[in-house]
Design a protein around this motif. Structure first.
Motif, PDB file in Angstrom:
ATOM      1  N   UNK B 162       0.846  -1.194   0.000  1.00  0.00           N
ATOM      2  CA  UNK B 162       0.000   0.000   0.000  1.00  0.00           C
ATOM      3  C   UNK B 162       0.882   1.246   0.000  1.00  0.00           C
ATOM      4  N   UNK B 163       1.996   1.150   0.763  1.00  0.00           N
ATOM      5  CA  UNK B 163       2.931   2.278   0.807  1.00  0.00           C
ATOM      6  C   UNK B 163       3.809   2.344  -0.447  1.00  0.00           C
ATOM      7  N   UNK B 249     -11.108  -3.950  -9.481  1.00  0.00           N
ATOM      8  CA  UNK B 249     -11.324  -4.438 -10.854  1.00  0.00           C
ATOM      9  C   UNK B 249     -10.284  -3.944 -11.849  1.00  0.00           C
ATOM     10  N   UNK B 250      -9.501  -2.962 -11.451  1.00  0.00           N
ATOM     11  CA  UNK B 250      -8.564  -2.390 -12.415  1.00  0.00           C
ATOM     12  C   UNK B 250      -7.195  -3.062 -12.366  1.00  0.00           C
ATOM     13  N   UNK B 267      -7.760   0.143   1.170  1.00  0.00           N
ATOM     14  CA  UNK B 267      -6.447   0.728   0.886  1.00  0.00           C
ATOM     15  C   UNK B 267      -5.755  -0.228  -0.074  1.00  0.00           C
ATOM     16  N   UNK B 273      -0.885   4.704  -3.273  1.00  0.00           N
ATOM     17  CA  UNK B 273      -1.509   6.019  -3.229  1.00  0.00           C
ATOM     18  C   UNK B 273      -2.000   6.477  -4.593  1.00  0.00           C
ATOM     19  N   UNK B 274      -1.537   5.809  -5.657  1.00  0.00           N
ATOM     20  CA  UNK B 274      -1.989   6.210  -6.990  1.00  0.00           C
ATOM     21  C   UNK B 274      -3.490   6.081  -7.134  1.00  0.00           C
ATOM     22  N   UNK B 275      -4.046   5.064  -6.485  1.00  0.00           N
ATOM     23  CA  UNK B 275      -5.485   4.883  -6.568  1.00  0.00           C
ATOM     24  C   UNK B 275      -5.910   4.175  -5.297  1.00  0.00           C
ATOM     25  N   UNK B 276      -5.596   4.846  -4.198  1.00  0.00           N
ATOM     26  CA  UNK B 276      -5.654   4.204  -2.898  1.00  0.00           C
ATOM     27  C   UNK B 276      -7.000   3.577  -2.584  1.00  0.00           C
ATOM     28  N   UNK B 277      -8.067   4.278  -2.877  1.00  0.00           N
ATOM     29  CA  UNK B 277      -9.362   3.794  -2.415  1.00  0.00           C
ATOM     30  C   UNK B 277     -10.108   3.014  -3.488  1.00  0.00           C
ATOM     31  N   UNK B 278      -9.395   2.641  -4.547  1.00  0.00           N
ATOM     32  CA  UNK B 278     -10.061   1.875  -5.599  1.00  0.00           C
ATOM     33  C   UNK B 278     -10.319   0.463  -5.099  1.00  0.00           C
ATOM     34  N   UNK B 279     -11.533   0.038  -5.126  1.00  0.00           N
ATOM     35  CA  UNK B 279     -11.853  -1.327  -4.741  1.00  0.00           C
ATOM     36  C   UNK B 279     -13.031  -1.376  -3.808  1.00  0.00           C
ATOM     37  N   UNK B 280     -13.460  -2.617  -3.508  1.00  0.00           N
ATOM     38  CA  UNK B 280     -14.582  -2.770  -2.586  1.00  0.00           C
ATOM     39  C   UNK B 280     -14.446  -4.095  -1.867  1.00  0.00           C
TER      40      UNK B 280
END
Lengths: 751, 287
Positions: B162-163, B249-250, B267, B273-280
């Motif tokens: 993540x970092x 999904x990406x 996260x 950090x490029x797309x930190x919150x992408x996802x579910x």
């Protein structure tokens, strides 16, 4: 701190109180509001604004639950006005929407609004007439809890309170702003430095991104549309609350009275505790920052950590061009770092990925909702890292040797940003279980190029009122299929936001919905009348992004005898015609056009006027209608006239071998214009003599921040190439070569 | 190279200096204190304060006094001092944001005499969160669930990704491998044992690959399959608190990829950090 159980038990009592509230309504609170033209100077220039009782924002109105409000509006303007009480439960005729709940308050007249105050919380009020809200007609409206209120929260509801109303100021007349938006003027982008031209793209290594973006027929992307000269907190860009000292906690009652700006809120004194939203209590949540949508309200507790220091509370416009500050406490001012500039090309790249070729948004199966996944994060340097190593001249020299490269581009993943999923009501908010449910679905649609904003691709002028029945539960699913976020506001009711908190779903009256999000809200239809439901970005509302919920079999509204006529007026207001005109005074002739357009129709004429008969004179007039959601297709009927004296070569042949008398010609035509990928307009036309003309054209290729390239080529073997330098809002310099008129340089004026 | 830059900077400062003084209209001067240390501070302070034709700052590093010369029609000392504070330097009017101050080079970290002590214990930057070493399980834990160490190290590895920290991820992979090797197979329950046999080889394969590189991209490729296997294992053996199975999904070139997390908030280890919150969250594995 909060004891939920107690509130659960006390809820029934609260409801009883709510219902029998009129019993307590003994105290009448009267305000007299004098609405008057004024001159203001926010930016160094004197401009017209509207002040109420001599002030901007309008005075803060304070009531206690149980009071009866009596508000006298004295209209001393030269135009009509109205006041809407945002977020309040009241009889429909007091709601303040001209042509929907009342007639406009005419100049020189006084209108009395009166209604019982049956709720508490932070609300605000504003004009609902035209664009008056942009030039001063907004103010806080604070409804206090009674001390014996069963929902009274110790250590929260007894804190000192400060009403805060955020707004923005533009030196341009709002009517002109509105017109420029519809004309796809990129002047605001130039002022903001967000043109995203090809040369900027190349410099940042994003040429391909820009190319893809234009291939998908998108204009430069931005998070907001308008350049503002100043942002204001309580009417000031900077101010101080020096009455507070170390250790104090202060409850800020924040309303976003901006016409079109979302604000990021940050605080120099540490975390903020969010305790209410849209006037409704929520369980306290600690955050580092939050974004407040247009017309939303948030109550936030901040504390003052140290002696002799005041702490900056910073409201930064979402586009991060500018901000406003208020310092809380006395003494030396502790600043908070400004939010770094957005990485637009990263955002563009993200948008490219999400945009289908047909203009639909594709969320890639992520089920986005409730602001939880902010795709704009790719543009936030403070989270996703700085875009590039600092420029050489900005870097202190010594740092270079011992610089830790791991720090670069790492950003910070630990900033807590509020989102709707974190809001939880302290009390149960469920609706009656046995009530019938009415399901509605809206797709929020829009078209940036022509600034058309709609729901289900219909503007208000194209939609009837939506009939609902008293007693039913209206459940609305909204999907945002447009590229901008929209703060959707419902008049007269609070709705539950289905956010995973079950029975404790928070109550709101504004729902910010980001691109590609799907959100569900529900409310009980419990007060009859005609209620507006619209995007609260003023210019989106005026573009027609509205609906009306109308209760079946409602009592007539005494303030609005002819409702049918009034609704037509309302529809017309948000589908106005906009004029756009341009002329290039060049050495080789005049090149120009004028256009009047509304949501669907376009009446336009173009001309090329030489200075002598040899160069000739030529006009083309088109009346067309835009088709489809993205409005890429426009069939039209046309009329062409041209005169030229060449002497020889009187007959011309086009590419298809068809002949025409170029030199003196009057023709009717039918045709169709279609916007191709790369935003090139393909225009195919058939003239009444059977001649056909096919033309490719684009005038606004962004080469640099201010230089636009244009070209035109058609099957009559005519062509044009040109460069335009945008020097000011209304003028530029142009050089072009035209196959008829040759080379020219000139001054372009545009309106 | 360095020298020429220095010279260039000096030249620029000199030039702008003379030019500005000459051009400021309605000039007024004021002397104020600005806290700082050295010559480097001087250039940062002056650069932050100066605005062509509007304001000019001349700071003396010995006296810490600055002369502000400005166009009274266009600006005021507060505006100038605010800009300087945002660059990291306190004055008697403004305190610099803490992050701006801490970004100053070490030699410039002057003593902040104007900053008052906070009257209550502040929730200071919690750096322990960033250091996955503190999350390493102690030996005692192994009694209750000897796979806990494996999962904890997996979570630490995920946090490193993540970092977007390849070095840390590699170090975490090593720890994870150790934890994996320490598991006594015969003490696993039958059900867990069966899954263990199935996924063991794949787990080791991916972890070794993550360990031997510091390239985050390559590590993420292996983290994808590693997470699938880890999921199967965790699903049968459980963890002491709920674990969230999350999906982006990406990732994985648009094919999508999963991971396990102890927090419901997304996260993303595949983008950081490029797309930190992408996802579910696609599944919650209760303990």
């Amino acid at each position: 701190m909060i004891q939920n159980n107690i509130y659960k038990k006390l809820l029934p009592i609260a409801i009883v109180l709510l219902v029998t509230n009129s019993l307590f309504a003994q105290k009448v609170v009267r305000y007299d509001l004098y609405v008057k033209d004024t001159l203001v100077n926010f930016s160094g220039k004197e401009r017209r604004a509207i002040a109420v009782n001599g002030q901007i924002p309008m005075p803060t109105l304070t009531f206690t639950k149980g009071d009866t409000a009596e508000i006298y509006v004295h209209n001393q303007l030269k135009e009509s006005t109205s006041l809407h009480w945002h977020g309040l439960f009241l009889p429909n005729k007091e709601d303040g929407v001209p042509f929907l709940t009342q007639m406009p308050i005419e100049p020189g007249t006084t209108h009395k609004y009166t209604f019982p105050i049956i709720q508490h919380g932070t609300h605000w009020y504003h004009s609902h007439s035209g664009l008056q809200e942009q030039i001063g007609m907004y103010g806080s409206m604070i409804l206090k809890k009674r001390d014996d209120d069963p929902t009274f929260r110790k250590d929260i509801d007894d804190l000192p309170t400060i009403p805060i109303i955020l707004s923005e100021w533009t030196d341009y007349k709002p009517e002109n702003v509105h017109r420029m938006l519809h004309n796809a003027s990129d002047w605001f982008a130039i002022k903001k430095g967000t043109t995203q031209s090809y040369s900027e793209a190349i410099r940042e290594g994003h040429f391909k991104t820009k190319l893809t973006n234009e291939w998908k027929r998108m204009l430069a992307m931005d998070v907001s549309d308008i350049y503002y000269d100043k942002f204001l907190i309580n009417g000031k860009n900077e101010s101080q609350l020096s009455q507070f000292k170390a250790g104090d906690s202060v409850r800020l009652q924040i309303s976003n009275g901006g016409a079109s700006s979302y604000f990021w809120l940050t605080y120099a004194g540490g975390k903020m505790t969010v305790i209410a939203n849209d006037g409704n209590d929520v369980d306290p949540v600690e955050v580092d920052r939050l974004i407040i949508g247009v017309s939303e309200t948030y109550d936030v507790i901040v504390t003052i950590p140290a002696e002799n220091t005041s702490y900056e509370f910073l409201a930064t416009a979402e586009d991060r061009t500018k901000s406003a500050s208020i310092y809380i406490g006395s003494g030396i001012k502790q600043l908070v770092s400004p939010l770094p500039k957005l990485k637009y090309f990263e955002g563009m790249k993200m948008m490219n990925g999400m945009m289908k070729m047909n203009g639909d948004m594709n969320d890639m199966g992520m089920n986005m909702s409730l602001q939880q996944m902010d795709m704009n994060t790719v543009m936030y340097p403070e989270i996703s890292g700085e875009k590039k190593p600092m420029k050489m001249d900005e870097m202190p020299e010594m740092e270079m040797e011992n610089m830790d490269h791991s720090k670069q581009g790492s950003g910070n993943a630990d900033i807590v940003t509020l989102n709707y999923a974190m809001l939880k009501s302290p009390t149960i908010t469920t609706l009656p279980k046995d009530a019938p449910i009415r399901e509605l679905r809206f797709e929020l649609t829009g078209n940036m190029n022509r600034y058309v904003w709609s729901m289900d691709n219909k503007v208000l002028a194209e939609s009837d009122k939506i009939l609902i029945k008293k007693g039913e539960i209206v459940r609305i699913t909204m999907f945002n299929n447009s590229m901008m976020r929209h703060p959707m506001h419902l008049h007269g009711h609070d709705f539950r936001v289905i956010n995973g908190k079950g029975e404790y779903a928070p109550l709101k009256n504004v729902m910010d919905i980001m691109p590609m999000e799907t959100n569900v809200i529900e409310f009980e239809a419990n007060v009859e009348g005609d209620w507006f439901f619209h995007c609260h970005i003023l210019y989106h509302m005026m573009a027609g992004m509205n609906r009306v919920f109308s209760y079946e079999e409602q009592e007539p509204n005494p303030l609005l005898p002819d409702k049918e006529w009034a609704y037509k007026k309302l529809q017309r207001e948000s589908n106005q015609l906009h004029l756009m005109a341009q002329n290039d005074f060049a050495t080789n002739g005049n090149d120009g056009m004028a256009m009047v357009q509304n949501t669907r129709w376009s009446f336009g004429t173009e001309w090329r006027l030489g200075y002598n008969d040899m160069h000739g004179y030529e006009t083309e007039t088109h009346i067309g209608r835009y088709i489809g959601r993205m409005q890429w297709l426009m069939p039209f009927v046309g009329f062409d006239w041209r005169y030229r004296k060449l002497g020889r070569n009187e007959i011309e042949k086009n590419l298809f071998g068809q002949k025409s008398t170029k030199d003196n010609r009057t023709q009717f035509s039918v045709g169709v214009a279609y916007t191709l990928p790369m935003l090139v307009i393909l225009q195919t036309e058939v003239y009444h003599d059977g001649n056909v003309r096919i033309q490719l054209r684009r005038e606004d290729i962004p080469i640099t921040k201010r230089i636009r390239a244009g070209f035109m080529v058609n099957t009559d073997k005519e062509y044009m190439v040109g460069l335009n330098y945008i020097a000011g809002k209304n003028f530029g310099f142009r050089t072009h070569y035209d196959s008829d008129m040759g080379f020219g340089v000139g001054l372009t004026l545009n309106y | 190279m360095m020298n020429s830059i220095k010279i260039l900077m000096a030249l620029t400062v000199l030039l702008s200096h003379t030019v500005c003084i000459a051009q400021i209209k309605n000039a007024q001067s004021e002397s104020v204190k600005i806290y700082g240390n050295c010559g480097m501070c001087e250039s940062t302070i002056e650069k932050a304060g100066n605005v062509n034709k509007v304001a000019e700052v001349d700071w003396n590093k010995d006296t810490k006094m600055a002369t502000l010369t400005y166009d009274v029609g266009k600006t005021n000392p507060d505006e100038i001092l605010k800009r300087i504070a945002l660059a990291g330097y306190d004055s008697d009017t403004f305190l610099a944001p803490d992050d701006a101050y801490s970004k100053l080079p070490e030699c410039c970290q002057y003593e902040r005499v104007n900053k008052s002590e906070t009257s209550k214990v502040e929730a200071a930057e919690d750096h322990s969160k960033h250091n996955p070493m503190t999350k390493l399980p102690t030996e005692a834990n192994q009694e209750t669930n000897q796979l806990k160490a494996v999962f904890d190290n997996y979570f630490a590895l995920k946090d490193a990704l993540v970092q977007s920290d390849g070095t840390l991820a590699s170090a975490q992979a090593k720890e994870l491998l150790n934890a994996l090797n320490a598991v006594q197979m015969n003490k696993l329950s039958h059900e867990v044992h069966m899954v263990w046999m199935k996924v063991m080889k794949g787990l080791v394969f991916d972890i070794e690959h993550i360990e031997e590189t510091k390239d985050v991209g390559h590590q993420r490729d292996h983290f994808n399959t590693l997470s699938d296997n880890m999921y199967q294992l965790l699903k049968v053996s459980k963890y002491e608190e709920p674990v969230y199975y999350q999906h982006c999904p990406m990732a994985n070139s648009g094919k999508g990829a999963n991971w396990l997390s102890k927090e419901n908030a997304v996260k993303n280890p595949y983008y950081g950090s490029q797309m930190l919150t992408c996802g579910k969250t696609v599944e919650t594995i209760e303990n």
